[in-house]
Motif scaffolding. Structure first.
Motif, PDB file in Angstrom:
ATOM      1  N   ARG A 124       6.530   4.569  -1.660  1.00  0.00           N
ATOM      2  CA  ARG A 124       6.189   3.149  -1.556  1.00  0.00           C
ATOM      3  C   ARG A 124       4.678   2.934  -1.659  1.00  0.00           C
ATOM      4  N   LEU A 125       3.916   3.791  -0.996  1.00  0.00           N
ATOM      5  CA  LEU A 125       2.459   3.674  -1.056  1.00  0.00           C
ATOM      6  C   LEU A 125       1.957   3.907  -2.484  1.00  0.00           C
ATOM      7  N   ILE A 126       2.475   4.940  -3.154  1.00  0.00           N
ATOM      8  CA  ILE A 126       2.051   5.248  -4.528  1.00  0.00           C
ATOM      9  C   ILE A 126       2.408   4.104  -5.473  1.00  0.00           C
ATOM     10  N   THR A 127       3.585   3.525  -5.317  1.00  0.00           N
ATOM     11  CA  THR A 127       3.989   2.402  -6.162  1.00  0.00           C
ATOM     12  C   THR A 127       3.033   1.229  -5.972  1.00  0.00           C
ATOM     13  N   ALA A 128       2.698   0.935  -4.733  1.00  0.00           N
ATOM     14  CA  ALA A 128       1.782  -0.171  -4.450  1.00  0.00           C
ATOM     15  C   ALA A 128       0.393   0.098  -5.023  1.00  0.00           C
ATOM     16  N   VAL A 129      -0.106   1.319  -4.854  1.00  0.00           N
ATOM     17  CA  VAL A 129      -1.425   1.676  -5.384  1.00  0.00           C
ATOM     18  C   VAL A 129      -1.416   1.593  -6.906  1.00  0.00           C
ATOM     19  N   SER A 130      -0.353   2.111  -7.537  1.00  0.00           N
ATOM     20  CA  SER A 130      -0.300   2.089  -9.010  1.00  0.00           C
ATOM     21  C   SER A 130      -0.284   0.656  -9.545  1.00  0.00           C
ATOM     22  N   LYS A 131       0.353  -0.261  -8.834  1.00  0.00           N
ATOM     23  CA  LYS A 131       0.340  -1.665  -9.255  1.00  0.00           C
ATOM     24  C   LYS A 131      -1.069  -2.238  -9.182  1.00  0.00           C
ATOM     25  N   CYS A 132      -1.822  -1.846  -8.175  1.00  0.00           N
ATOM     26  CA  CYS A 132      -3.207  -2.307  -8.043  1.00  0.00           C
ATOM     27  C   CYS A 132      -4.094  -1.718  -9.144  1.00  0.00           C
ATOM     28  N   LEU A 133      -3.701  -0.563  -9.677  1.00  0.00           N
ATOM     29  CA  LEU A 133      -4.493   0.111 -10.708  1.00  0.00           C
ATOM     30  C   LEU A 133      -3.967  -0.190 -12.110  1.00  0.00           C
ATOM     31  N   GLU A 134      -3.133  -1.223 -12.230  1.00  0.00           N
ATOM     32  CA  GLU A 134      -2.541  -1.566 -13.521  1.00  0.00           C
ATOM     33  C   GLU A 134      -3.626  -1.739 -14.578  1.00  0.00           C
ATOM     34  N   GLY A 135      -3.389  -1.177 -15.735  1.00  0.00           N
ATOM     35  CA  GLY A 135      -4.362  -1.242 -16.825  1.00  0.00           C
ATOM     36  C   GLY A 135      -5.183   0.030 -16.951  1.00  0.00           C
ATOM     37  N   CYS A 187       4.756   9.004  14.287  1.00  0.00           N
ATOM     38  CA  CYS A 187       3.832   8.375  15.233  1.00  0.00           C
ATOM     39  C   CYS A 187       4.049   6.861  15.248  1.00  0.00           C
ATOM     40  N   PRO A 188       4.495   6.321  16.370  1.00  0.00           N
ATOM     41  CA  PRO A 188       4.720   4.876  16.445  1.00  0.00           C
ATOM     42  C   PRO A 188       3.443   4.073  16.170  1.00  0.00           C
ATOM     43  N   ALA A 189       2.300   4.625  16.494  1.00  0.00           N
ATOM     44  CA  ALA A 189       1.035   3.916  16.272  1.00  0.00           C
ATOM     45  C   ALA A 189       0.764   3.711  14.781  1.00  0.00           C
ATOM     46  N   ASP A 190       1.241   4.625  13.928  1.00  0.00           N
ATOM     47  CA  ASP A 190       0.995   4.509  12.491  1.00  0.00           C
ATOM     48  C   ASP A 190       2.018   3.612  11.803  1.00  0.00           C
ATOM     49  N   GLY A 191       3.221   3.490  12.373  1.00  0.00           N
ATOM     50  CA  GLY A 191       4.224   2.602  11.808  1.00  0.00           C
ATOM     51  C   GLY A 191       4.489   2.868  10.349  1.00  0.00           C
ATOM     52  N   LYS A 192       4.936   1.872   9.657  1.00  0.00           N
ATOM     53  CA  LYS A 192       5.231   2.011   8.227  1.00  0.00           C
ATOM     54  C   LYS A 192       3.963   1.784   7.423  1.00  0.00           C
ATOM     55  N   VAL A 193       3.835   2.533   6.358  1.00  0.00           N
ATOM     56  CA  VAL A 193       2.722   2.345   5.433  1.00  0.00           C
ATOM     57  C   VAL A 193       2.948   1.035   4.698  1.00  0.00           C
ATOM     58  N   PRO A 194       1.901   0.232   4.507  1.00  0.00           N
ATOM     59  CA  PRO A 194       2.083  -1.018   3.754  1.00  0.00           C
ATOM     60  C   PRO A 194       2.706  -0.726   2.392  1.00  0.00           C
ATOM     61  N   ASP A 195       3.707  -1.506   2.027  1.00  0.00           N
ATOM     62  CA  ASP A 195       4.396  -1.218   0.769  1.00  0.00           C
ATOM     63  C   ASP A 195       4.231  -2.331  -0.268  1.00  0.00           C
ATOM     64  N   ARG A 196       3.337  -3.254  -0.034  1.00  0.00           N
ATOM     65  CA  ARG A 196       3.076  -4.298  -1.009  1.00  0.00           C
ATOM     66  C   ARG A 196       1.617  -4.220  -1.447  1.00  0.00           C
ATOM     67  N   PRO A 197       1.344  -4.394  -2.747  1.00  0.00           N
ATOM     68  CA  PRO A 197      -0.026  -4.309  -3.242  1.00  0.00           C
ATOM     69  C   PRO A 197      -0.966  -5.321  -2.587  1.00  0.00           C
ATOM     70  N   SER A 198      -0.426  -6.378  -2.024  1.00  0.00           N
ATOM     71  CA  SER A 198      -1.288  -7.384  -1.410  1.00  0.00           C
ATOM     72  C   SER A 198      -1.818  -6.937  -0.052  1.00  0.00           C
ATOM     73  N   GLU A 199      -1.244  -5.907   0.515  1.00  0.00           N
ATOM     74  CA  GLU A 199      -1.705  -5.413   1.802  1.00  0.00           C
ATOM     75  C   GLU A 199      -3.144  -4.935   1.686  1.00  0.00           C
ATOM     76  N   SER A 200      -3.963  -5.279   2.652  1.00  0.00           N
ATOM     77  CA  SER A 200      -5.388  -4.970   2.569  1.00  0.00           C
ATOM     78  C   SER A 200      -5.680  -3.469   2.529  1.00  0.00           C
ATOM     79  N   ALA A 201      -4.899  -2.662   3.209  1.00  0.00           N
ATOM     80  CA  ALA A 201      -5.152  -1.213   3.194  1.00  0.00           C
ATOM     81  C   ALA A 201      -4.885  -0.619   1.817  1.00  0.00           C
ATOM     82  N   VAL A 202      -3.803  -1.046   1.176  1.00  0.00           N
ATOM     83  CA  VAL A 202      -3.474  -0.552  -0.155  1.00  0.00           C
ATOM     84  C   VAL A 202      -4.547  -1.002  -1.143  1.00  0.00           C
TER      85      VAL A 202
END
Length: 186
Positions: free
Chosen positions: A41-52, A151-166
């Motif tokens: 999910r993280l890779i998919t989101a990052v790749s969408k941000c790197l489109e082009g 780790c509950p503190a880390d939770g789920k990795v953001p899976d949408r390109p709009s997420e600020s961390a991604v």
């Protein structure tokens, strides 16, 4: 896209986004989540941000190349770190100062936007459990351990390109790519 990125040499450097696990070897499992799924999910989101840009997505140990920038994504599993969590990046023991600094920039951006604990940039040694990931001589290789699956503190990795961390991580990867192109082809 800038004229520079449209240059004839544009396709000579790849951005390789690698999931350290495969569907058949999914890594750690916690609460129905797998390292493989979280990283995919993280890779998919990052790749969408790197489109082009010239992005290649691989998994497992396939697709490692000396002809590009290699970003291997993992989630950690550790009883010891379950409570504290956090993210860290590993680079080759032969990595130059620029590669270590790039890892620092990526990790700072990712942790700052995600609220993850900054666990630091580390070099892979012969005793490191991740040393098998760097079988090539590529000095531009990064192992991104994006939190801990258990780790509950880390939770789920953001899976949408709009997420600020991604977006922050993607911006740093794009900067590293542009610097690599300038270095190799100026």
């Amino acid at each position: 896209m800038t004229d520079f990125l449209r240059s004839r040499r544009y396709g000579e450097c790849l951005i390789i986004l690698n999931n350290g696990h495969t569907a058949l070897s999914p890594g750690g499992v916690s609460g129905g989540r797998t390292e493989y799924g979280e990283c995919a999910r993280l890779i998919t989101a990052v790749s969408k941000c790197l489109e082009g840009l010239p992005v290649k997505i691989t998994e497992g140990t396939k697709g490692y190349s000396d002809e590009g920038l290699l970003f291997v994504f993992h989630k950690g599993t550790s009883e010891k770190n379950k409570k504290n969590g956090g993210a860290e990046i590993f680079v080759s023991a032969d990595a130059c100062a620029r590669t270590q600094y790039n890892a620092y920039r990526m990790l700072t951006a990712f942790c700052g936007e995600n609220g993850y604990r900054y666990r630091g940039v580390h070099t892979l040694t012969e005793k490191s459990p991740f040393r098998c990931l760097f079988t090539s001589d590529n000095e531009d290789a990064y192992l991104i351990k994006a939190g801990y699956i258990d780790c509950p503190a880390d939770g789920k990795v953001p899976d949408r390109p709009s997420e600020s961390a991604v977006c922050a991580l993607s911006r740093e990867i794009m900067r590293i790519y542009k610097e690599k192109i300038n270095e190799d082809y100026s």
